[in-house]
Design a protein around this motif. Structure first.
Motif, PDB file in Angstrom:
ATOM      1  N   ILE A  85      33.930  59.139  42.847  1.00 54.68           N
ATOM      2  CA  ILE A  85      32.979  59.457  41.776  1.00 54.68           C
ATOM      3  C   ILE A  85      32.058  58.253  41.553  1.00 54.68           C
ATOM      4  N   PRO A  86      30.756  58.427  41.621  1.00 52.99           N
ATOM      5  CA  PRO A  86      29.836  57.308  41.397  1.00 52.99           C
ATOM      6  C   PRO A  86      29.982  56.727  39.990  1.00 52.99           C
ATOM      7  N   GLY A  87      29.807  55.418  39.887  1.00 54.59           N
ATOM      8  CA  GLY A  87      29.785  54.772  38.579  1.00 54.59           C
ATOM      9  C   GLY A  87      31.122  54.285  38.068  1.00 54.59           C
ATOM     10  N   VAL A  88      32.182  54.439  38.847  1.00 50.01           N
ATOM     11  CA  VAL A  88      33.498  53.990  38.402  1.00 50.01           C
ATOM     12  C   VAL A  88      33.583  52.464  38.523  1.00 50.01           C
ATOM     13  N   VAL A  89      34.166  51.839  37.488  1.00 49.37           N
ATOM     14  CA  VAL A  89      34.261  50.383  37.432  1.00 49.37           C
ATOM     15  C   VAL A  89      35.680  49.963  37.064  1.00 49.37           C
ATOM     16  N   ILE A  90      35.900  48.651  37.093  1.00 40.87           N
ATOM     17  CA  ILE A  90      37.161  48.053  36.653  1.00 40.87           C
ATOM     18  C   ILE A  90      36.889  47.198  35.425  1.00 40.87           C
ATOM     19  N   VAL A  91      37.781  47.277  34.440  1.00 41.95           N
ATOM     20  CA  VAL A  91      37.767  46.357  33.298  1.00 41.95           C
ATOM     21  C   VAL A  91      39.093  45.604  33.368  1.00 41.95           C
ATOM     22  N   ASN A  92      39.025  44.306  33.585  1.00 39.18           N
ATOM     23  CA  ASN A  92      40.224  43.546  33.927  1.00 39.18           C
ATOM     24  C   ASN A  92      41.199  43.322  32.780  1.00 39.18           C
ATOM     25  N   ASP A  93      40.780  43.486  31.538  1.00 37.26           N
ATOM     26  CA  ASP A  93      41.729  43.362  30.430  1.00 37.26           C
ATOM     27  C   ASP A  93      41.443  44.452  29.415  1.00 37.26           C
ATOM     28  N   ALA A  94      42.319  45.442  29.385  1.00 29.99           N
ATOM     29  CA  ALA A  94      42.207  46.545  28.425  1.00 29.99           C
ATOM     30  C   ALA A  94      43.561  46.709  27.744  1.00 29.99           C
ATOM     31  N   VAL A  95      43.554  47.243  26.539  1.00 33.77           N
ATOM     32  CA  VAL A  95      44.775  47.354  25.744  1.00 33.77           C
ATOM     33  C   VAL A  95      44.980  48.807  25.326  1.00 33.77           C
ATOM     34  N   ASP A  96      46.193  49.314  25.528  1.00 30.95           N
ATOM     35  CA  ASP A  96      46.455  50.696  25.132  1.00 30.95           C
ATOM     36  C   ASP A  96      46.800  50.769  23.644  1.00 30.95           C
ATOM     37  N   ALA A  97      47.165  51.955  23.166  1.00 30.89           N
ATOM     38  CA  ALA A  97      47.337  52.189  21.737  1.00 30.89           C
ATOM     39  C   ALA A  97      48.469  51.389  21.111  1.00 30.89           C
ATOM     40  N   ILE A  98      49.461  50.986  21.899  1.00 35.02           N
ATOM     41  CA  ILE A  98      50.579  50.228  21.331  1.00 35.02           C
ATOM     42  C   ILE A  98      50.536  48.758  21.735  1.00 35.02           C
TER      43      ILE A  98
END
Length: 355
Positions: A267-280
């Protein structure tokens, strides 16, 4: 699409803006399902089939669809004020925020290959007839709250959500205080209030339906584009969101689960974010895509070492004004963390009870 379906979609859009996200989605799924079925009826001589909802179904007759949904939406607008107010059984407070991670396209195919490999190697038992898929998560969302004709952003507090679905999708149960009127939850079992036994599809899949999907990434992506045509802000964003929905609250069979990540890489436009935090609060690496229309970035969060899926969130990256309220960059519009995904032998049974 005829005037009826156009009018229904427009009516929902114009009346639902103040509804909290969970309840907005609750009614939106039903309205869009009816629109989907109307389109099918227009395009094919075969009788229209009503979709299978993952959330409790709203009993509305087709001729009165738009008016009934509009009334339900208007009635659900939050008018309470102040921090700590309870809406739908869940306390509300200030809008959730986060620090925006920096996206990069570097390493996207490699990361998704690693995630696909980890998915292929992980144990994934088959769901047998009579068994149920149990998914427990922690979720929260941000919405526009109106008090004395003044609107502002608010968020539901993090709360527990539990879903049970049978393999064939005809039996189920939902417990989510942001959606249910009762703490006991509500049935998802079929037939619905109109006597219909809907068939599953990509927007509301059963496990049995998922076993029949193609696992070749090119064929799978082509099917997603075809079945979601006209949905979302762009075809690519809708394809990404469709896969994200399958990751969050379904149980794809082993081969398909691995294929989803290989498909996402196309899918075009997919990227990586190296530090993300989930809900907990679990940190991980995110596979993400920015919706240029809404300014929101949808993120799928994975453990950086094991590549296990942790949860997902949507984050406002570009400022966006809704009903006079500015949704600032850094606002978390929705967030979830998968706590348990298991196979159990009975509805409302949890893995600990199965012991």
């Amino acid at each position: 699409m005829n005037a009826n379906t156009d009018d229904a979609a427009e009516l929902f859009s114009s009346t639902a803006r103040d509804l909290p996200t969970d309840r907005h989605q609750f009614h939106k799924e039903r309205l869009m399902a009816q629109i989907h079925d109307m389109r099918q009826a227009e395009e094919s001589p075969a009788p229209a089939k009503v979709r299978r909802f993952r959330m409790p179904r709203l009993a509305i007759a087709l001729p009165a669809m738009a008016a009934a949904v509009a009334a339900a939406v208007v009635a659900g607008v939050v008018t309470n004020g102040g921090s700590g107010v309870r809406d739908g059984g869940v306390a509300t407070g200030p809008a959730l925020t986060t620090t925006l991670g920096t996206p990069t396209t570097k390493g996207v195919p490699q990361l998704l290959d690693q995630i696909a490999l980890a998915a292929a190697e992980a144990p994934r038992p088959t769901v047998e007839p009579g068994q149920f898929i149990y998914i427990e998560s922690k979720t929260a969302d941000t919405f526009v709250r109106t008090v004395d004709d003044k609107s502002s952003l608010a968020s539901h507090e993090l709360h527990r959500r539990q879903v049970w679905d049978s393999a064939d999708g005809t039996q189920g149960w939902l417990i989510d205080p942001a959606v249910n009127d009762s703490s006991e939850g509500e049935t998802l079992s079929l037939p619905d209030e109109l006597g219909n036994t809907p068939t599953a599809h990509l927007g509301a899949p059963s496990y049995d339906y998922l076993t029949k999907l193609p696992t070749d990434p090119d064929a799978l992506l082509a099917k997603i584009y075809k079945e979601t045509k006209g949905q979302g802000n762009t075809p690519d964003q809708q394809a990404f969101s469709t896969i994200g929905d399958l990751l969050n609250e379904s149980y794809p069979p082993a081969e398909l689960y691995s294929a989803l990540f290989k498909t996402a890489a196309k899918i075009p436009g997919v990227v990586i974010v190296n530090d993300a935090v989930d809900a907990i609060g679990r940190h991980g690496v995110a596979v993400a895509r920015l919706d240029e229309t809404s300014g929101q970035r949808e993120e799928w969060i994975f453990d950086e070492k094991t590549h296990v899926f942790l949860g997902g969130r949507s984050v406002q990256v570009k400022g966006y004004t809704e009903e006079g309220v500015l949704i600032k960059p850094g606002t978390v519009t929705s967030t979830s963390a998968v706590i348990t995904r298991a196979i159990v032998d009975g509805i409302k049974q949890t893995p600990s009870q199965a012991g």
